[in-house]
Structures are given as structure tokens and as C-alpha cells.
Design a protein around this motif. Structure first.
Motif, mmCIF file in Angstrom:
data_model
loop_
_atom_site.group_PDB
_atom_site.id
_atom_site.type_symbol
_atom_site.label_atom_id
_atom_site.label_comp_id
_atom_site.label_asym_id
_atom_site.label_seq_id
_atom_site.Cartn_x
_atom_site.Cartn_y
_atom_site.Cartn_z
ATOM 1 N N VAL B 4 0.813 -1.208 0.000
ATOM 2 C CA VAL B 4 0.000 0.000 0.000
ATOM 3 C C VAL B 4 0.850 1.262 0.000
ATOM 4 N N GLU B 5 2.172 1.101 -0.091
ATOM 5 C CA GLU B 5 3.049 2.261 -0.041
ATOM 6 C C GLU B 5 4.329 1.944 -0.802
ATOM 7 N N TYR B 6 4.770 2.879 -1.616
ATOM 8 C CA TYR B 6 6.006 2.667 -2.360
ATOM 9 C C TYR B 6 7.215 2.950 -1.475
ATOM 10 N N HIS B 70 8.770 -3.207 -7.951
ATOM 11 C CA HIS B 70 8.066 -3.045 -6.684
ATOM 12 C C HIS B 70 6.720 -3.744 -6.811
ATOM 13 N N THR B 72 2.866 -4.577 -6.692
ATOM 14 C CA THR B 72 1.578 -3.880 -6.665
ATOM 15 C C THR B 72 0.518 -4.976 -6.642
ATOM 16 N N PRO B 73 -0.697 -4.646 -6.245
ATOM 17 C CA PRO B 73 -1.745 -5.674 -6.290
ATOM 18 C C PRO B 73 -1.907 -6.253 -7.700
ATOM 19 N N GLU B 74 -1.715 -5.440 -8.740
ATOM 20 C CA GLU B 74 -1.884 -5.923 -10.108
ATOM 21 C C GLU B 74 -0.800 -6.938 -10.461
ATOM 22 N N THR B 89 -7.521 -8.466 -12.985
ATOM 23 C CA THR B 89 -7.546 -7.014 -12.840
ATOM 24 C C THR B 89 -8.738 -6.328 -13.485
ATOM 25 N N ILE B 92 -11.565 -6.732 -11.153
ATOM 26 C CA ILE B 92 -11.205 -6.028 -9.922
ATOM 27 C C ILE B 92 -11.377 -4.524 -10.084
ATOM 28 N N ALA B 93 -10.948 -3.994 -11.224
ATOM 29 C CA ALA B 93 -11.035 -2.549 -11.444
ATOM 30 C C ALA B 93 -12.493 -2.090 -11.411
ATOM 31 N N ARG B 123 -5.147 -1.958 -0.939
ATOM 32 C CA ARG B 123 -4.435 -0.832 -1.541
ATOM 33 C C ARG B 123 -5.345 0.379 -1.642
ATOM 34 N N THR B 124 -6.617 0.137 -1.978
ATOM 35 C CA THR B 124 -7.541 1.241 -2.208
ATOM 36 C C THR B 124 -8.056 1.850 -0.911
#
Lengths: 393, 296
Positions: B4-6, B70, B72-74, B89, B92-93, B123-124
Motif C-alpha cells: 500500500v506504499e512505495y 516493486h 503492486t496488487p496488479e 484485474t 477487480i477494477a 491498496r484502495t
């Protein structure tokens, strides 16, 4: 953590709120202002009575143009043995089955009859109604209700509702971006709280607003804009709390080259620390926009470019492949179909959207000078923008 | 690193995605002293990963190279170990947007499955939201909880090992949105309604079969849900190609010099930059049914 009755206020309509009116599949964004006449679906009314009610309430428009909260609908008991036929072989479609004239109906309306009552009158004065099959009767009632009912639902604005509104009402203003394509942009773009997002859009602010909604007031958004000033009408309709606007910055694209060359001082603060995510949706040719703005992205960051047309994105794809610095490039479009779901009458809708635009998505990677003896393709040294990195995404 | 964070640099304990080229990727748990085999050679975590920037190129032992991305959920959706069929995805989107998920949303989900949608939801809704996810299979529930911890999102989620149709989500009156991906969603509609805030919320049910959709729509209508809508979405991928099309030679419009002369055929062709569809595409994943719980 159960909710208590007195904590309702955030769920209730206040004066000055931006809301969305809904009837069936028609939406309209308006601002609640007392004593101001609003027009929606050929009806004029005042929104005063919506103030204090919960969002999601359905109202009836009564004579005089005021709103009245509708009592919860009692589910029509299908146990009522209605008289119905078996098929339409003997039903003549001669346009004479309805005995009420247009004037009669107008009179009923003037007398203040509610929509439901008018529908009832139409049924009673139709010679063929009882010969129709049950399904046909239901379809008839549904059709008449849609025409004569005066209900309006007051919704809280959201990306979902506004994207559907813009696509239905004014697709030209948003480059014909369909709502499912927008959904994909937000997800593929990994837009989330705390991001630093770069947005270039000419979609009346809808895309910008959608990005801001997903950031929840955390992080920052830089809106690149062409011309005189940034367009943000769409953002207003979202009704964000005022502190959200603290995260929103703008930057004119005519200064992009200067910023990249390092010859720009004043506005540089806005986008100096490595921008993380890139969203492009405009009427401009996407290729130069993407190639210019991608320089602001740190490595391993997603980017997403929307275009109403496919060919400009083919060009983007080709140029990015040549230039390097991006992986997982994908050119896609989304296909969506709605369904009618009723017992023994389930099927896709008769009309479906022909297209919703195209997306090019990918992830940035580090670019470096060609190593001696490398066997993998050609990677021309790309200019790397010196970024002051911060660790908060 | 967290989902959830870069973060900029790779650290021990991170999950990283190794990109090998052309949609070929693999997840890697970064550990001191560990090694990962790839077709381009060995990646030594201590030397090649830890302390490097996400997104850099890593040269493997055989001389080939890969990129380290990194998570990501995707990317996770494309690389996670499947314990069940997962959501991809595109679905999901649309679920995310139609359920109006955003930072601070409280969401109830069942079944957790392999956690594909769960990661996207987390993440959202971060940093202030919460996900209550229910999975009736014990090992899957444990595996999911373990992954959430490893991915540094454990504080945003509660995993419950129970049957949502019988016991609900374990919370009442708190959810802004409920998502169902279970064999008999109509049995969970009442529980969904109870889990949602009194002032209203959004619900979504995902079902592969139309019969399930019909039963669920009926149950939603019976429970007073509004704006009931069913749709399906599919992604079409366009493969960018340069193609060469030969041009026909209709010959010269001048008569031949001698009858025995055969005209020399020209090899003219035209280069087109276009796209072609892949041979197959995903034709169906499931039907998405959305509805709004009206305010009481």
C-alpha cells in the motif's frame, strides 16, 4: 464499532452540497441551493426538501415543484391472481387499445394524480391489457411507470456516478471515456492514498476528480494543463472536502521543457520529488505527451494513457519499445455488456456500448547506458531526470 | 516495501517481482544469503537485490539480465500462488469503482480465496479503511493471513475462518461495501445487509453461472436492495505488429515488346503498423451484480 443514530450528519444532505440526481439511468450533477429552481428530465422543482434527508433517498416531485420523500415501496405481491393471456396471437396492434386520450392524461396530471395512479388508469382503460401475458403486462407497467413516475433519487457524488453521468450525457466532453475504461485506468495506475500523481487530462476534470477520490486527501496530484488555466469543473461535482484541494497543484505544460532542462526555478517545487504515477487522458496526441511526462517517473512505476483512438497508441507503443525504459506494455480496450435479469426473461440488454476508448499501460524501469557485450537489443541512453527522492510513496 | 506504499530500496523481507521479459514474471521473497534461479542465471539476494532500487536491472550469473519491480496488487494478481480460481484485474477494477471504494472504506469480503481481490481492496482503502474477509477453508484462511502479514498490510485486514452464509461476516452495521464470490451468494444476502451501515452501502456479487445470478438478484430484491444491475466486462488485448503486405502486380499497361517476353514481376510491398488480436482471449470470467442498500 456499530454506528449510532446521532452520527448521521455526514450521511445527510446539506445545503451547498454537490449531489447527483438520478431517475432510471439518467443522472445530473447539481448543487443544493435553497429556493433555486432545478430542471431535470423536463421537470422543474426545488431541492429545498432534500436538505436534512439521508443520501440515497428517493423523492416524488409533487405539484408546485417540491420534493416529498417517498414511502418505502411495498413489494407488489405477485400472489394477486391477475387476469392474463397465454400469447399474443389474437392481439391486434392497431393503436386503438388505449381509451384515454393525451388530453385525458393531461387532465389527470393537472388533478394531481401521482404517477402510480396514472399508470393504474392507463391499465384500466386498455382493452388489451388483460389479454397480454403476465410478462407482457409487467413490461407494459414498467414502461408506463418510467414515463409517468416523478421520482428523483438524490445521490452522493462518486466516481461511479459521475463517470456514468458524463458518459451518458456529454461523452464528447470526456473524449468518450467509458466508465469501465476509467475504472481500469485507476486500478492499473495504482492510484492510492499517499501517491504523487501526475495527471494530464482534457476530460472536464472527471479523471482528475476520480484520481483525487482514490487518494482520499493524502499525497499530492499535479495537474498538467495546456493553455491558459486548468479545467476543473468536473472536480467540483465530486464535492470533496476543502482540505483535498491542498493536495492539488497545477503546472502549465509550456514549462515542461524548461523544467526538464533544469532552467526553471519557481514552480519546480511542485513536481521535484519523484513523481510516482502517471495518468494521461486527453484529446491531444498521446505520444509526445507520454514521452515528455514519462521522464518525471521514478523506475518501477505504472503509467496509463487513454486515447479515444487506437492508432496514436500504436505509435506510443512503438516509440516506447524503441526508446526503452518501460516493460509490460499493453494496448487494450474493455468490452462491457449489461444484462436484464428476470425469472425466465434473463438475457443481455438489446443495446450495448460500441466502444469505450483504448488504454496503453506499462511499468517504468531504470534506463542506463548500453553495457559492452550486452546481447539484448539496443537501449539508447535516455536522459534521466535527477530527482530528489523521498521514501513516502 | 508494502503493497500500500512505495519505497525506493529493496530490503530483506520484501516481496519483489522479477520481470524476465514478455509477460514472464515471478515473485521473490528477499532474504539475506538466498538465491533465486532464473533462465538467465542465478540472482544472489544479498548482492543483487538488497540495497538496490526497485526498477533497476539486475545481471544474473549467466550474463543475462532481469528487472526487479516493486510489488503492486496488479503484479501480485499475475504472480500469486493460486489456491483457488482468482479474480483478474479487469473485474477487480470495475468492482473497485462500482463499490465506490476509497481510502477509509470499510469492506466485507467472502470468500478470501487466494487473496487477489483482497490485495487490491487493501491498496484502495488504506490507510484508514478496514477489510473484513471471510474464508470457510481453514488452510486458505491461514495462508491469506500469513500473506497479508508478509506484505505489511496485516493492520488493515481481519481474516475470519467461518461460513458467511451461516455466521455472516463477524461485524454488523459497519461496512460501506460488501463483496461476495461464493457458490451460493443468495444465502449471504441477508448477512451482507446486516454487515452494512444503516445509512446504506454498495454490494457486489460475482458468479460464473447465470442461474446463480438469477437467484442472487431475486434475493437482493426481496431484501429491498435498489439499483440492481448485472454486467460483465472483458479485456481485449491488441498485439502491436509491423506487417508487410505484398502488392499485386497487374503488369504494365503497355503492350509487350515480343510475345516471348515475360514481364519481370515486381516485389513491391507495403509496411503497415497495426494490431492483431491474439488467437484466444478470455471469453468469460463471471457476471458482476451490483446493488445499493437503501438508507433505512
Amino acid at each position: 464499532m456499530a454506528d449510532n443514530g446521532d452520527n448521521d450528519s455526514q450521511h445527510r444532505v446539506n445545503e451547498g452540497d454537490y449531489v447527483v440526481l438520478k431517475r432510471g439511468d439518467i443522472y445530473k450533477a447539481v448543487q443544493i441551493q435553497k429556493k433555486k429552481k432545478t430542471v431535470f428530465e423536463k421537470q422543474w422543482f426545488f431541492l429545498d426538501n432534500a436538505v436534512g434527508e439521508l443520501y440515497g433517498t428517493t423523492f416524488e416531485v409533487v405539484t408546485g415543484g417540491t420534493l416529498q420523500p417517498r414511502k418505502p415501496k411495498h413489494v407488489e405481491s405477485s400472489a394477486d391472481a391477475k387476469e392474463a393471456g397465454t400469447d399474443n396471437r389474437n392481439i391486434l396492434d392497431d393503436g386503438k387499445s388505449q381509451k384515454l386520450t393525451r388530453d385525458d392524461i393531461e387532465t389527470l396530471k393537472e388533478q394531481g394524480l401521482k404517477g402510480q395512479e396514472i399508470v393504474q388508469q392507463l391499465i384500466e382503460n386498455s382493452t388489451t391489457f388483460r389479454d397480454k401475458t403476465e410478462f407482457a403486462q409487467e413490461k407494459y407497467i414498467k414502461k408506463k411507470k418510467k414515463k409517468y413516475e416523478n421520482s428523483v433519487m438524490v445521490l452522493r457524488p462518486s466516481c461511479r456516478v459521475l463517470a456514468m453521468m458524463y458518459h451518458g450525457r456529454e461523452p464528447g466532453k470526456i473524449c468518450h471515456l467509458r466508465y469501465d475504461t476509467l475504472a481500469l485506468m485507476l486500478t492499473l495506475g495504482n492510484i492510492h492514498a499517499g501517491s504523487k500523481v501526475l495527471v494530464f487530462e482534457t476530460c472536464a476534470g472527471l479523471v482528475l476528480g476520480a484520481v483525487m477520490e482514490r487518494m482520499g486527501g493524502y499525497g499530492s496530484v499535479v495537474q498538467m494543463y495546456p493553455g491558459g488555466g486548468p479545467v476543473r469543473a468536473g472536480v467540483e461535482s465530486f464535492g470533496f472536502p476543502s482540505h483535498f484541494h491542498d493536495t492539488l497543484h497545477e503546472f502549465p505544460i509550456c514549462h515542461v521543457n524548461a523544467l526538464l532542462a533544469g532552467t526553471l526555478d519557481t514552480e519546480a517545487k511542485n513536481i521535484d520529488a519523484g513523481v510516482r504515477l502517471l495518468v494521461i487522458a486527453s484529446r491531444f496526441h498521446p505520444c509526445p505527451v507520454l514521452l515528455g511526462l514519462i521522464k518525471f517517473l521514478a523506475p518501477s512505476r505504472p503509467f496509463v494513457v487513454y486515447s479515444q483512438y487506437k492508432e496514436p497508441l500504436i505509435e506510443c507503443y512503438t516509440k516506447l519499445r524503441e526508446q526503452g525504459g518501460a516493460v509490460s506494455l499493453r494496448l487494450t480496450d474493455s468490452w462491457i455488456r449489461h444484462y436484464q435479469v428476470l425469472p425466465n426473461r434473463t438475457h443481455p440488454m438489446l443495446l450495448m456500448s460500441g466502444g469505450g476508448g483504448y488504454l496503453l499501460s506499462g511499468t517504468t524501469v531504470a534506463t542506463d547506458t548500453l553495457k559492452m557485450g550486452s546481447t539484448r537489443g539496443e537501449e539508447p541512453a535516455a536522459k534521466r531526470l535527477k530527482l530528489t527522492e523521498t521514501t513516502d510513496g | 516495501m508494502s503493497f500500500v506504499e512505495y519505497s525506493e530500496f529493496i530490503q530483506e523481507g520484501d516481496v519483489a517481482i522479477i520481470f524476465l521479459g514478455h509477460d514472464s514474471m515471478m515473485p521473490v521473497k528477499v532474504q539475506q544469503g538466498a538465491q533465486t534461479q532464473t533462465r538467465y542465471g542465478v540472482i544472489r539476494h544479498s548482492k543483487d537485490l538488497i540495497g538496490q532500487r526497485f526498477g533497476t536491472k539486475v545481471t544474473c550469473s549467466k550474463g543475462g539480465w532481469v528487472y526487479v519491480l516493486h510489488p503492486t496488487p496488479e503484479l501480485w494478481t499475475l504472480n500469486l500462488p493460486h489456491r483457488t480460481q482468482i479474480l483478474y484485474t479487469t473485474d477487480i477494477a470495475n468492482i473497485t469503482m462500482m463499490l465506490e471504494l476509497k481510502p477509509g472504506s470499510v469492506v466485507c469480503e467472502s470468500g478470501t480465496g487466494s487473496g487477489s481481490l483482497s490485495h487490491a481492496i487493501l491498496r484502495t482503502i488504506a490507510p484508514t479503511g478496514h477489510l473484513h474477509t471471510v474464508e470457510f477453508h481453514q488452510q486458505r484462511a491461514e495462508k491469506a493471513a500469513e500473506e497479508f502479514r508478509e506484505h505489511r498490510v496485516g493492520h488493515l485486514v481481519t481474516v475470519r475462518n467461518q461460513d458467511v452464509c451461516k455466521e455472516g461476516f463477524g461485524v454488523t452495521g459497519v461496512a460501506d461495501a460488501v463483496f461476495l464470490d461464493i457458490p451460493s451468494p443468495w444465502e449471504a444476502v441477508r448477512h451482507a445487509k446486516n454487515a452494512m451501515k444503516r445509512q446504506g452501502g454498495r454490494v457486489c456479487s460475482f458468479s460464473p453461472c447465470i442461474e446463480q445470478v438469477q437467484k442472487t438478484v431475486e434475493a437482493l430484491a426481496d431484501e429491498g436492495f435498489q439499483e440492481i444491475s448485472t454486467l460483465e466486462v472483458l479485456l481485449r488485448v491488441h498485439d502491436v505488429r509491423s506487417i508487410t503486405l505484398p502488392l499485386p502486380d497487374f503488369g504494365s499497361d503497355q503492350p509487350l515488346e515480343t510475345p516471348t517476353d515475360t514481364p519481370v514481376p515486381s516485389n513491391a510491398s507495403v509496411l503497415c503498423k497495426t494490431t492483431t488480436p491474439p488467437r484466444d482471449m478470455a471469453g468469460h470470467t463471471g457476471y458482476l451484480t451490483f446493488a445499493t442498500k437503501p438508507s433505512v
